[in-house]
Design a protein around this motif. Structure first.
Motif, PDB file in Angstrom:
ATOM      1  N   ALA A  10       0.835  -1.203   0.000  1.00  0.00           N
ATOM      2  CA  ALA A  10       0.000   0.000   0.000  1.00  0.00           C
ATOM      3  C   ALA A  10       0.869   1.251   0.000  1.00  0.00           C
ATOM      4  N   ASP A  11       1.983   1.220   0.765  1.00  0.00           N
ATOM      5  CA  ASP A  11       2.889   2.373   0.794  1.00  0.00           C
ATOM      6  C   ASP A  11       3.502   2.612  -0.594  1.00  0.00           C
ATOM      7  N   ALA A  15       2.999   5.889  -3.023  1.00  0.00           N
ATOM      8  CA  ALA A  15       4.151   6.656  -3.521  1.00  0.00           C
ATOM      9  C   ALA A  15       4.093   6.769  -5.045  1.00  0.00           C
ATOM     10  N   ALA A  16       3.710   5.698  -5.718  1.00  0.00           N
ATOM     11  CA  ALA A  16       3.609   5.732  -7.187  1.00  0.00           C
ATOM     12  C   ALA A  16       2.509   6.686  -7.610  1.00  0.00           C
ATOM     13  N   ALA A  19       3.743  10.222  -7.204  1.00  0.00           N
ATOM     14  CA  ALA A  19       4.685  10.586  -8.267  1.00  0.00           C
ATOM     15  C   ALA A  19       3.944  10.882  -9.571  1.00  0.00           C
ATOM     16  N   ARG A  20       2.928  10.072  -9.887  1.00  0.00           N
ATOM     17  CA  ARG A  20       2.137  10.319 -11.103  1.00  0.00           C
ATOM     18  C   ARG A  20       1.411  11.660 -11.012  1.00  0.00           C
ATOM     19  N   LYS A  21       0.882  11.965  -9.824  1.00  0.00           N
ATOM     20  CA  LYS A  21       0.162  13.220  -9.635  1.00  0.00           C
ATOM     21  C   LYS A  21       1.114  14.400  -9.769  1.00  0.00           C
TER      22      LYS A  21
END
Length: 138
Positions: A10-11, A15-16, A19-21
């Motif tokens: 979940a962490d 984080a992914a 990063a995409r946002k």
């Protein structure tokens, strides 16, 4: 395999997504294309100047290539003309040599004929002039 730093699935997923946002925000924060923007106008003017200079250089290269091709064609034509002239001169020389050989052959034939005629005449003279016995023996 255990992760010691405590990263769970979940962490990592969070984080992914973060990063995409951040990447999407960075992309969307860029200004849209505005043709009246002075930076855009300047950039397009530079590109246009580069393209025009490139086109001029290409025209110059084509002109130089055409001149070089014309000079090469003229050089080849001159070489071919010189070669043809040399062949013509050589043919004339061969013809002159052949004529000289023919004349020499005719002269030799004429000399042989004269010698042969002289021999025939001498033989005829000997036959017509019979020697007496005294003349033959002595």
């Amino acid at each position: 395999m255990s992760f010691t730093n405590g990263n769970s699935f979940a962490d990592r997923q969070a984080a992914a997504a973060k990063a995409r946002k951040a990447l999407a925000e960075k992309f969307l924060s860029n200004a849209k294309y505005d043709p009246s923007d002075p930076a855009v106008v300047e950039r397009e003017a530079r590109r246009k100047a580069i393209l025009e200079a490139r086109a001029l250089r290409e025209v110059e290269r084509a002109k130089r290539r055409a001149e070089a091709a014309a000079a090469e064609a003229a050089r080849k034509a001159a070489e071919e003309a010189a070669r043809q002239e040399q062949l013509r001169v050589e043919a004339l020389q061969r013809e002159a040599e052949a004529q000289r050989l023919r004349e020499e052959e005719e002269r030799l034939e004429y000399e042989k004929k004269l010698e042969r005629d002289a021999r025939y005449a001498a033989r005829k003279e000997r036959k017509t002039k019979k020697k007496s016995v005294a003349e033959r023996w002595g």
